[in-house]
Design a protein around this motif. Structure first.
Motif, PDB file in Angstrom:
ATOM      1  N   ASN A 132      13.363 -40.933  24.310  1.00 49.22           N
ATOM      2  CA  ASN A 132      12.079 -41.452  23.700  1.00 49.22           C
ATOM      3  C   ASN A 132      11.665 -40.741  22.477  1.00 49.22           C
ATOM      4  O   ASN A 132      11.640 -39.551  22.685  1.00 49.22           O
ATOM      5  CB  ASN A 132      11.145 -41.273  24.943  1.00 49.22           C
ATOM      6  CG  ASN A 132       9.714 -41.789  24.600  1.00 49.22           C
ATOM      7  OD1 ASN A 132       9.289 -42.141  23.652  1.00 49.22           O
ATOM      8  ND2 ASN A 132       8.931 -41.828  25.933  1.00 49.22           N
ATOM      9  N   LYS A 133      11.502 -41.492  21.347  1.00 51.60           N
ATOM     10  CA  LYS A 133      11.288 -40.896  20.361  1.00 51.60           C
ATOM     11  C   LYS A 133       9.628 -40.750  20.032  1.00 51.60           C
ATOM     12  O   LYS A 133       9.326 -40.113  18.974  1.00 51.60           O
ATOM     13  CB  LYS A 133      11.750 -42.056  19.128  1.00 51.60           C
ATOM     14  CG  LYS A 133      13.165 -42.502  19.289  1.00 51.60           C
ATOM     15  CD  LYS A 133      14.282 -41.401  19.077  1.00 51.60           C
ATOM     16  CE  LYS A 133      15.660 -41.932  19.128  1.00 51.60           C
ATOM     17  NZ  LYS A 133      16.061 -42.574  20.192  1.00 51.60           N
ATOM     18  N   LYS A 134       8.878 -40.872  21.046  1.00 46.17           N
ATOM     19  CA  LYS A 134       7.357 -40.552  20.818  1.00 46.17           C
ATOM     20  C   LYS A 134       7.168 -39.161  21.065  1.00 46.17           C
ATOM     21  O   LYS A 134       7.969 -38.322  21.454  1.00 46.17           O
ATOM     22  CB  LYS A 134       6.849 -41.574  21.853  1.00 46.17           C
ATOM     23  CG  LYS A 134       6.735 -42.959  21.465  1.00 46.17           C
ATOM     24  CD  LYS A 134       6.025 -43.523  22.645  1.00 46.17           C
ATOM     25  CE  LYS A 134       6.226 -45.363  22.300  1.00 46.17           C
ATOM     26  NZ  LYS A 134       5.419 -46.139  23.667  1.00 46.17           N
ATOM     27  N   GLY A 136       4.755 -36.684  23.237  1.00 49.62           N
ATOM     28  CA  GLY A 136       3.606 -36.971  24.397  1.00 49.62           C
ATOM     29  C   GLY A 136       3.215 -35.681  24.898  1.00 49.62           C
ATOM     30  O   GLY A 136       3.669 -34.513  24.451  1.00 49.62           O
ATOM     31  N   ASN A 150      -1.456 -31.050  18.754  1.00 49.37           N
ATOM     32  CA  ASN A 150      -1.122 -32.274  17.843  1.00 49.37           C
ATOM     33  C   ASN A 150      -1.296 -32.104  16.626  1.00 49.37           C
ATOM     34  O   ASN A 150      -0.296 -32.366  15.843  1.00 49.37           O
ATOM     35  CB  ASN A 150      -2.204 -33.577  18.291  1.00 49.37           C
ATOM     36  CG  ASN A 150      -1.570 -34.838  18.035  1.00 49.37           C
ATOM     37  OD1 ASN A 150      -0.101 -34.963  17.790  1.00 49.37           O
ATOM     38  ND2 ASN A 150      -2.448 -35.848  17.549  1.00 49.37           N
ATOM     39  N   ARG A 157       5.201 -35.548  13.291  1.00 49.27           N
ATOM     40  CA  ARG A 157       4.911 -36.912  13.426  1.00 49.27           C
ATOM     41  C   ARG A 157       5.254 -37.772  12.218  1.00 49.27           C
ATOM     42  O   ARG A 157       5.211 -38.884  12.100  1.00 49.27           O
ATOM     43  CB  ARG A 157       3.413 -36.704  13.915  1.00 49.27           C
ATOM     44  CG  ARG A 157       2.614 -37.955  14.498  1.00 49.27           C
ATOM     45  CD  ARG A 157       1.295 -38.013  14.797  1.00 49.27           C
ATOM     46  NE  ARG A 157       1.164 -37.306  16.188  1.00 49.27           N
ATOM     47  CZ  ARG A 157       1.485 -37.624  17.315  1.00 49.27           C
ATOM     48  NH1 ARG A 157       1.678 -38.758  17.380  1.00 49.27           N
ATOM     49  NH2 ARG A 157       1.250 -36.957  18.333  1.00 49.27           N
ATOM     50  N   GLY A 165      12.210 -37.209  20.269  1.00 53.77           N
ATOM     51  CA  GLY A 165      11.007 -37.514  20.719  1.00 53.77           C
ATOM     52  C   GLY A 165      10.569 -35.870  21.121  1.00 53.77           C
ATOM     53  O   GLY A 165      11.459 -34.891  21.369  1.00 53.77           O
TER      54      GLY A 165
END
Length: 403
Positions: A132-134, A136, A150, A157, A165
């Motif tokens: 998963n390249k996101k 979270g 974040n 990002r 990810g």
């Protein structure tokens, strides 16, 4: 807040010497892991595997990862596969294909170990994943904590061609920016070495060897409430000391070498009692009620009984009290025994819908403390509470039977 301890010791179980790792809260054992001293952990190992055959009817491939060693790869776990030939992961898997795979569940009940082509590299604060390249965040982090973390990942990002990810773990709430970014850099180097350079390695190569299971426990334990890490094994003490010095220097004072020869560490924390406990189906509650815990082939069944409760109040309040106590003990028993999959709980029937709602939310609160992903789903019309707990390792009772 209950303070926790991590206990690492060695004891003989069923005639075999084992390393035992236990998590305790206020002298009560909440989690227990053990491994024969002569056994090597393979969970999370990464190999260059070779597809032997695919089975469309079960949507899986059988992958050879070593000399006579095979694993089971669900096709949904191969969508972002990294092939040694360089071709893309959306290609159909064929016998002879070589790809990078990670053991993400140990062999259970005669079944092959489960594999994934979505590689995970875990740290104290972050997990880097190729599937998963996101980016979270743990749902246990507050909104303010997630917002700050974040910001620290803003540079990540904005990378245009990031092939991985990141998942920010609960422990990151206590990290300094320097330690957080230092670990991120380490994980990226590990990813580069294994997932990028590993594409050029020969078939069946072991690209990444999992750390000792007790080191993973030290890394993963939620440090905000941690009071002490205690061991009576000098070699383990030395390894943990080196790890903390490099990655968590502020936690070095928590580590203690236990040296009392008259009272062994496993007796001090009654680990024998905890091991005995998991071998019994019946567990008594302080209220006089009891649980009956049974593992079937398809699911785990837990029955809550009123037993010898002698409360003088009316029945509904009696049942409410037993059920609420049972919810906490059930959450503990799931962790202690490492039970997973579908879990059906038959609480004592209560007529008041508010009491049912209260019970459901109390159980969810206890499950949130579980490091393994656990989810209470609903209460059926027959008053059976349905929940699930992620399968990672074998139930502890199975590991005991294999000793």
């Amino acid at each position: 807040m209950k303070l926790s301890k991590l206990i690492l010791t060695e004891m003989v179980i069923r005639g075999r010497k084992c390393i035992v790792c236990a998590a305790a809260e206020e002298q009560k054992i909440m989690e227990l892991r053990l491994e024969p001293s002569d056994k090597k952990n393979t969970l999370n190992n990464i190999y260059v595997g070779q597809i032997e055959k695919t089975a469309a009817n079960i949507q899986a491939a059988f992958v050879r990862i070593g000399d006579g060693i095979n694993g089971y790869l669900p096709l949904e776990q191969a969508k972002e596969a990294i092939f040694t030939s360089g071709r893309k992961g959306d290609s159909t898997l064929r016998p002879g294909d070589e790809l990078l795979v990670q053991i993400n569940r140990e062999a259970m009940k005669g079944k092959l170990p489960a594999l994934t082509a979505n590689l995970n590299f875990s740290g104290k604060y972050l997990v880097l994943t190729t599937g998963n390249k996101k980016i979270g965040f743990s749902n246990k982090l507050t909104k303010e904590e997630s917002t700050l973390l974040n910001k620290w990942l803003e540079e990540e990002r904005n990378l245009s061609e990031r092939e991985y990810g990141l998942i920010v773990r609960t422990n990151a709430a206590d990290a300094s920016k320097e330690d957080f970014l230092y670990e991120l850099d380490l994980l990226k180097k590990q990813y580069q070495k294994v997932a990028v350079n590993g594409r050029n390695r020969t078939c069946f190569s072991l690209l990444y060897e999992a750390e000792a299971f007790y080191m993973a426990a030290v890394r993963d334990i939620y440090t905000r409430d941690l009071e002490e890490i205690v061991t009576d094994i000098p070699e383990i003490h030395s390894r943990i000391q080196d790890y903390l010095a490099e990655f968590q220097p502020e936690k070095q004072t928590l580590l203690r070498l236990y040296e009392d020869k008259l009272l062994p560490l496993y007796k001090l924390y009654n680990l024998e009692g905890a091991i005995e406990e998991i071998q019994h189906e019946k567990i008594w509650l302080k209220s006089g009620g009891f649980l009956v815990i049974q593992q079937t082939e398809a699911f785990v069944s837990i029955d809550v009984n009123s037993g010898k409760y002698t409360g003088k109040k009316k029945a509904e309040e009696t049942y409410r009290k037993i059920n609420l106590e049972a919810a906490g003990e059930i959450a503990r028993q799931l962790r202690l025994r490492n039970l997973s999959g579908i879990i059906l709980i038959d609480f004592i029937n209560m007529q008041n819908p508010d009491h049912q709602d209260e019970l459901f939310h109390v159980l969810k609160k206890h499950l949130r403390k579980d490091p393994v992903k656990s989810r209470a789903i609903d209460i059926t019309p027959l008053h059976i509470l349905e929940m699930t707990r992620q399968k990672i390792r074998r139930p502890l009772i199975e590991e005991l039977k294999d000793l």
